[in-house]
Design an enzyme around this catalytic site. Structure first.
Site, PDB file in Angstrom:
ATOM      1  N   CYS A 187       0.853  -1.181   0.000  1.00  0.00           N
ATOM      2  CA  CYS A 187       0.000   0.000   0.000  1.00  0.00           C
ATOM      3  C   CYS A 187       0.893   1.237   0.000  1.00  0.00           C
ATOM      4  O   CYS A 187       2.118   1.134   0.119  1.00  0.00           O
ATOM      5  CB  CYS A 187      -0.901   0.008   1.235  1.00  0.00           C
ATOM      6  N   GLU A 193       0.664  -0.471  16.485  1.00  0.00           N
ATOM      7  CA  GLU A 193      -0.157   0.681  16.132  1.00  0.00           C
ATOM      8  C   GLU A 193      -1.058   1.077  17.290  1.00  0.00           C
ATOM      9  O   GLU A 193      -1.228   2.264  17.592  1.00  0.00           O
ATOM     10  CB  GLU A 193      -0.996   0.387  14.889  1.00  0.00           C
ATOM     11  N   THR A 214      -6.029   0.768  12.024  1.00  0.00           N
ATOM     12  CA  THR A 214      -6.285   0.930  10.583  1.00  0.00           C
ATOM     13  C   THR A 214      -6.329  -0.382   9.811  1.00  0.00           C
ATOM     14  O   THR A 214      -6.766  -0.383   8.658  1.00  0.00           O
ATOM     15  CB  THR A 214      -5.206   1.816   9.946  1.00  0.00           C
ATOM     16  N   ASN A 227      -3.065  -6.946   8.968  1.00  0.00           N
ATOM     17  CA  ASN A 227      -3.906  -6.938   7.768  1.00  0.00           C
ATOM     18  C   ASN A 227      -3.803  -8.245   7.000  1.00  0.00           C
ATOM     19  O   ASN A 227      -4.763  -8.682   6.371  1.00  0.00           O
ATOM     20  CB  ASN A 227      -3.587  -5.718   6.890  1.00  0.00           C
TER      21      ASN A 227
END
Length: 321
Positions: free
Chosen positions: A17, A131, A169, A229
């Site tokens: 990303c 995070e 996120t 993710n």
């Protein structure tokens, strides 16, 4: 089985990303500018191959700032850090390059805003994830981490009229919404973030997997086990109808028996995975008769993030300064 019947459904988007691309480029540019060793606090991104490749170039990964020699260069990872990490870096006179993903920075800014307005902040995310630690560090007295929908029952707040939810996120979109629904049932006045906290890349990769999962006998997700993710992609694949789904760092980790009786294999990669690892997996499958590759495209990504300001300033020619 007829070899011609075997095929791979290749998810688009997949892999790097914009935030990961920016973080890896940051380290590579810092190496060019300052030379090795360059220190990185934690893993720059959660991918074994990336960490190994950068280590070979002279990057030294450390857990905390006190492992970095005074006055040296340290890069903070894409996952973000708490304010006290910046404070400790300043105390050691470290040259800091902050590679925090801009989308993570957005969540940090939201925390500061809602904390200043007196809200209790319910941060949906995984306890202990880098995070989450960095985000919660912005206002530890006003944040509670909600790891699973079941954790909602134990949440307590000072004022039910001043409560907001934010999120890590890289979560599963569906599971996050399930948690939000349970939170809202307990706290009807619950506020939502001004815009979606789950990043575009995480959502796009999950949507591509959902689109192809019902047609797949097995889905291979290329990604590391400590990548949130990537783990979510494997879970989403199963929830969306794939018969089986596995997470691997490298093609050689794919087990032959996973493909027993399979005619259609789905292939995707987490947001911190370089494309060369996907190509390796495609070649591994091709050697076993999966020669037809069909692309499953659900979104087109064209987002690019600028390098950190500290690095851009250092790279700028002296004549432009």
């Amino acid at each position: 089985m007829d070899i011609g019947e075997k095929k791979v459904l290749l998810a688009n988007p997949r892999g790097y990303c914009a935030g990961v691309e920016r973080a890896v480029q940051t380290v590579e540019k810092a190496l060019e500018l300052y030379g090795p060793p360059i220190y990185v606090r934690k893993e720059i991104v959660h991918n074994r191959h990336v960490v190994q490749a950068l280590t070979a170039k002279g990057v030294r990964f450390v857990e905390e700032n006190d492992e970095v020699p005074e006055g040296a260069t340290v890069i903070f990872s894409a996952h973000g850090v708490a304010p006290d990490v910046h404070t400790s870096a300043a105390a050691r006179s470290l040259r800091v390059i902050d590679a925090t993903c801009p989308l993570v920075t957005k969540v940090h800014n939201e925390v500061r805003r809602f904390a200043a307005e007196g809200y209790d902040i319910l941060l949906i995310g995984h306890q202990g994830h880098e995070e989450v630690l960095g985000t919660a560090g912005e206002a530890p007295a006003q944040i509670q981490v909600v790891d699973t929908p079941e954790d909602v029952d134990s949440v307590t707040v000072r004022d039910p009229q001043r409560v907001v939810w934010l999120s890590q996120t890289t979560l599963s979109v569906d599971e996050t919404q399930q948690t939000v629904r349970r939170l809202r049932a307990r706290f009807p006045a619950l506020q939502s973030p001004p815009s979606d906290d789950i990043c575009y890349a995480t959502q796009n990769r999950q949507e591509a997997v959902k689109a192809m999962a019902p047609a797949c006998d097995v889905i291979i997700v290329v990604g590391s086990t400590n990548s949130s993710n990537s783990q979510r992609l494997r879970e989403v694949a199963l929830e969306a109808g794939a018969n089986a789904a596995y997470l691997v760092d490298f093609a050689h980790e794919i087990a032959e028996e996973w493909l027993d009786g399979a005619r259609t294999v789905g292939l995707t990669a987490g947001a911190s995975v370089p494309n060369e690892l996907v190509e390796d997996a495609l070649e591994w499958l091709r050697e076993r008769g999966f020669t037809t590759v069909e692309h499953v495209t659900t979104a087109v990504e064209n987002i690019v993030f600028a390098l950190p300001q500290e690095l851009r300033a250092a790279l700028r020619p002296a004549s432009e300064r």
